[in-house]
Each structure stands twice: as C-alpha cells, then as structure tokens.
Design a protein around this motif. Structure first.
Motif, mmCIF file in Angstrom:
data_model
loop_
_atom_site.group_PDB
_atom_site.id
_atom_site.type_symbol
_atom_site.label_atom_id
_atom_site.label_comp_id
_atom_site.label_asym_id
_atom_site.label_seq_id
_atom_site.Cartn_x
_atom_site.Cartn_y
_atom_site.Cartn_z
ATOM 1 N N HIS A 144 0.799 -1.231 0.000
ATOM 2 C CA HIS A 144 0.000 0.000 0.000
ATOM 3 C C HIS A 144 0.830 1.279 0.000
ATOM 4 N N GLY A 145 2.154 1.157 -0.028
ATOM 5 C CA GLY A 145 3.005 2.332 -0.006
ATOM 6 C C GLY A 145 3.139 2.978 -1.371
ATOM 7 N N PRO A 146 3.876 4.084 -1.441
ATOM 8 C CA PRO A 146 3.980 4.840 -2.698
ATOM 9 C C PRO A 146 5.072 4.369 -3.640
ATOM 10 N N PHE A 147 5.852 3.356 -3.255
ATOM 11 C CA PHE A 147 6.949 2.920 -4.106
ATOM 12 C C PHE A 147 6.440 2.395 -5.443
ATOM 13 N N GLY A 148 7.036 2.916 -6.501
ATOM 14 C CA GLY A 148 6.657 2.469 -7.837
ATOM 15 C C GLY A 148 5.329 3.001 -8.321
ATOM 16 N N LYS A 149 4.738 3.924 -7.570
ATOM 17 C CA LYS A 149 3.449 4.493 -7.960
ATOM 18 C C LYS A 149 3.582 6.006 -8.054
ATOM 19 N N LYS A 150 2.667 6.621 -8.706
ATOM 20 C CA LYS A 150 2.608 8.072 -8.763
ATOM 21 C C LYS A 150 1.483 8.532 -7.846
ATOM 22 N N VAL A 151 1.853 9.058 -6.701
ATOM 23 C CA VAL A 151 0.839 9.526 -5.754
ATOM 24 C C VAL A 151 0.989 11.030 -5.579
ATOM 25 N N SER A 152 -0.056 11.633 -5.038
ATOM 26 C CA SER A 152 -0.084 13.081 -4.867
ATOM 27 C C SER A 152 -0.460 13.416 -3.433
ATOM 28 N N PHE A 172 5.808 19.261 6.879
ATOM 29 C CA PHE A 172 6.539 19.573 5.653
ATOM 30 C C PHE A 172 7.326 18.355 5.168
ATOM 31 N N ILE A 173 7.994 17.659 6.080
ATOM 32 C CA ILE A 173 8.790 16.487 5.674
ATOM 33 C C ILE A 173 7.884 15.418 5.059
ATOM 34 N N ARG A 174 6.719 15.206 5.647
ATOM 35 C CA ARG A 174 5.781 14.235 5.072
ATOM 36 C C ARG A 174 5.393 14.632 3.646
ATOM 37 N N LEU A 175 5.069 15.905 3.464
ATOM 38 C CA LEU A 175 4.666 16.371 2.134
ATOM 39 C C LEU A 175 5.828 16.227 1.145
ATOM 40 N N ALA A 176 7.028 16.575 1.601
ATOM 41 C CA ALA A 176 8.190 16.490 0.709
ATOM 42 C C ALA A 176 8.421 15.060 0.248
ATOM 43 N N MET A 177 8.292 14.116 1.158
ATOM 44 C CA MET A 177 8.550 12.724 0.796
ATOM 45 C C MET A 177 7.483 12.170 -0.140
ATOM 46 N N ILE A 178 6.259 12.645 0.012
ATOM 47 C CA ILE A 178 5.218 12.242 -0.940
ATOM 48 C C ILE A 178 5.527 12.806 -2.326
ATOM 49 N N ALA A 179 6.152 13.981 -2.329
ATOM 50 C CA ALA A 179 6.422 14.659 -3.607
ATOM 51 C C ALA A 179 7.649 14.134 -4.326
ATOM 52 N N PRO A 223 10.486 7.896 -4.878
ATOM 53 C CA PRO A 223 10.960 7.645 -3.508
ATOM 54 C C PRO A 223 11.759 6.362 -3.376
ATOM 55 N N GLU A 224 11.463 5.375 -4.241
ATOM 56 C CA GLU A 224 12.201 4.111 -4.163
ATOM 57 C C GLU A 224 13.632 4.247 -4.677
ATOM 58 N N ASP A 225 13.923 5.350 -5.325
ATOM 59 C CA ASP A 225 15.273 5.591 -5.846
ATOM 60 C C ASP A 225 15.856 6.872 -5.263
ATOM 61 N N THR A 226 15.522 7.148 -4.022
ATOM 62 C CA THR A 226 15.960 8.387 -3.375
ATOM 63 C C THR A 226 16.703 8.062 -2.085
ATOM 64 N N ILE A 227 17.757 8.845 -1.806
ATOM 65 C CA ILE A 227 18.454 8.775 -0.526
ATOM 66 C C ILE A 227 18.409 10.165 0.093
ATOM 67 N N THR A 228 18.047 10.260 1.348
ATOM 68 C CA THR A 228 18.078 11.535 2.051
ATOM 69 C C THR A 228 19.347 11.615 2.898
ATOM 70 N N VAL A 229 19.846 12.833 3.043
ATOM 71 C CA VAL A 229 21.047 13.080 3.834
ATOM 72 C C VAL A 229 20.721 14.193 4.826
ATOM 73 N N GLY A 230 21.143 14.013 6.070
ATOM 74 C CA GLY A 230 20.831 15.028 7.074
ATOM 75 C C GLY A 230 21.958 15.186 8.073
ATOM 76 N N THR A 231 21.667 15.974 9.083
ATOM 77 C CA THR A 231 22.652 16.215 10.122
ATOM 78 C C THR A 231 21.914 16.406 11.445
ATOM 79 N N ALA A 232 22.644 16.765 12.486
ATOM 80 C CA ALA A 232 22.011 16.931 13.790
ATOM 81 C C ALA A 232 20.900 17.977 13.716
ATOM 82 N N GLY A 233 19.864 17.766 14.484
ATOM 83 C CA GLY A 233 18.735 18.690 14.457
ATOM 84 C C GLY A 233 17.428 17.944 14.583
ATOM 85 N N CYS A 234 16.350 18.696 14.754
ATOM 86 C CA CYS A 234 15.048 18.062 14.952
ATOM 87 C C CYS A 234 14.643 17.214 13.751
ATOM 88 N N GLY A 235 14.868 17.739 12.550
ATOM 89 C CA GLY A 235 14.368 17.080 11.356
ATOM 90 C C GLY A 235 14.831 15.650 11.202
#
Length: 299
Positions: free
Chosen positions: A26-34, A59-66, A70-82
């Motif tokens: 039921h996830g968004p992988f391999g699909k086009k969702v909005s 915002f993070i939820r919306l960004a990941m849906i956009a 997503p199945e071919d994406t890697i996120t990179v972050g650092t210290a912080g709430c996000g």
C-alpha cells in the motif's frame, strides 16, 4: 535504494513484518501519488518522535510524498530536529557529522551516477537552518558553486530548537529566545540570494500550509537536480516550542508568516526551464507562439 528492495523475495512474504507488507502493498513505491491523496496510501513517514503540532514534520511528510521516485531516493541530514523524523522514514537516510551533509551528498551523488549510469538516483539533503546556514554553510556554498546535482532543503525554524533555543543565522533580528535573552543583533541571512549567486538552477521559498505548492516545488527541484545542477528550497517550519506557538495555531502562524515575510518565491534558470519542458513536459514553460503581425492598414 531500488524498487527491488521493497518487494518480497519469492516465498518470504508470509514471514515479513506487517509494517513491511503494508509498505510493499500500500506504499507509494513504484506508484505516482499526490499530496491530494494523503490518507489513501501508506506514507513512507508515519510514526516519529517530533513535538505535537510540529510544522516541520508536516513539511517532511509532504516532501517525501512529492519525491518523483521515492524508491530511488536517498536523504542526507545532520544533527537537528528534522533528522529525528527523516531517519525513521522508509527511505534510506545518511546521517552526516554536524555540518557536512552537503559534502556527504556530493560524494554520494557522484558515486551513484558512476554506479548506476543514467538511472535516476536522487539525493536530497534535508537539514535545519543551523546545519545549513551556520555550521554547514561552507560545504553548502561550495556544493552550489560546484553545481553538485542534488537538492538542498533547509528546514528553517529560525532557531536551534534541538538544543534549547540559541539564535541561528536564520533567526530574525530582534528575536528573543531562551538562550538569546537580549535579542538577536543581526539580520537574518539571505540564503536565497546566495543560492542564486552561487549558481543554483532552482531556488524557492515555501510554507507547509499549501501542500500542492510544496509538492510542486519539491518535484521540480529534484527533477532539475538530476541533470542541470544544484537546487535549493527554503521552507518555513516553525518551532512551536521555542516560539511558544500554541499547537492549534501552528498553521495559522505559518499563514501569517507567509503573508508577512515569507512569501512564496521561485527562481528557475533558463536551462532548467528548457530541461523541464523538453524532458518532463512542463507546459508552463513552453514557448508561447509569437503574436500575429498587425494587419496592413486598409487603403
């Protein structure tokens, strides 16, 4: 890092945890969702330890849906709430040392292109204002000057929220915080202008109370970064704890801030416009037909 990773190996489906089965089925992988379909599919980020009412999480939820893939994406972050939320999403996450996220993303992006050739493997940095504009500023700016092909998203809550309320470069002048009791003496950094000067092909500001707009800017930024160059999105994601915004007023605050000092803005280079038009059919950037020449005056 591949759609194959989120599929079951033959015969193993019944042994997989329910959460995993739900994501595959039921996830968004391999699909086009909005974002307009939120609630009708399993999101890649659901449970997280963020504060109640946190605009950053929305915002993070919306960004990941956009994310286009997503199945071919890697996120990179650092210290912080996000990173508390990003690291719990069903997308591979790389946690750099404080401030080196754009250096890590530069190497990762180049390595993925070498390994996978022309297949799109998107790299998206998501970090707070402290990690992006203060401690990580040097690497952020150099990644832009070098036109590294990934997207940088600043989660701008205008404070070091994760460590108790120190002022950051993105805090507004005069703002009084727990650990800045005399008020900030300097102006908020103009990261948008610096991104343009450094050569980013796409620069945008956005707030989370307009999901369709968030979706639009994220998609464009990630697609442009695949081939044209660096892209930057600056998102107002208030810290309702450090700025004492009541939980039920967080979206109202975002709207007020948007109207007052955080209006939507979008810069896109001519090269990026051409790329989006020719590769992905963005009609808004299609060349308009020339106006017909005025007729000759009648005799």
């Amino acid at each position: 890092m591949s759609l194959d990773y989120v599929k079951f190996s033959n015969g193993f489906e019944k042994f997989m945890p329910k959460e995993y089965r739900d994501m595959v089925e039921h996830g968004p992988f391999g699909k086009k969702v909005s974002v307009s379909q939120m609630g009708s599919f399993k999101e890649v980020l659901e449970e997280h330890p963020m504060c109640a009412g946190c605009a950053m999480t929305l915002f993070i939820r919306l960004a990941m849906i956009a994310f286009p893939n997503p199945e071919d994406t890697i996120t990179v972050g650092t210290a912080g709430c996000g990173r508390l939320a990003i690291s719990q999403a069903a997308i591979p996450f790389v946690y750099g040392n404080y401030g080196d996220q754009n250096g890590v993303a530069s190497g990762l992006s180049r390595g993925l292109r070498l390994r996978f050739g022309d297949k799109p493997k998107d790299v998206v940095v998501m970090a707070g204002d402290g990690g992006t504009a203060d401690i990580g500023f040097q690497q952020v700016l150099h990644s832009w000057f070098r036109k590294e092909r990934f997207t940088t998203i600043m989660l701008d809550n205008e404070v070091y929220g994760n460590t108790g309320g120190q002022e950051s470069g993105m805090t507004n002048r005069g703002a009084v915080l727990k650990m800045a009791p005399l008020g900030k003496k300097f102006e908020k950094m103009d990261m948008l202008q610096m991104a343009k000067v450094a050569g980013c092909a796409y620069v945008a500001t956005v707030v989370p109370n307009n999901p369709r707009r968030v979706e639009s800017v994220i998609k464009k930024a990630v697609l442009i970064a695949r081939e044209v160059g660096s892209t930057y999105i600056q998102a107002y994601t208030s810290c309702n704890i450090e700025y004492a915004i009541p939980t039920d007023k967080v979206m109202e605050d975002a709207k007020n801030v948007e109207n007052d000092r955080y209006q939507f803005s979008e810069y896109i280079s001519d090269e990026a416009k051409q790329f989006l038009t020719e590769r992905y059919g963005y009609k808004e950037f299609l060349s308009k037909p020339a106006a017909p020449a005025p007729g000759l005056p009648k005799a």
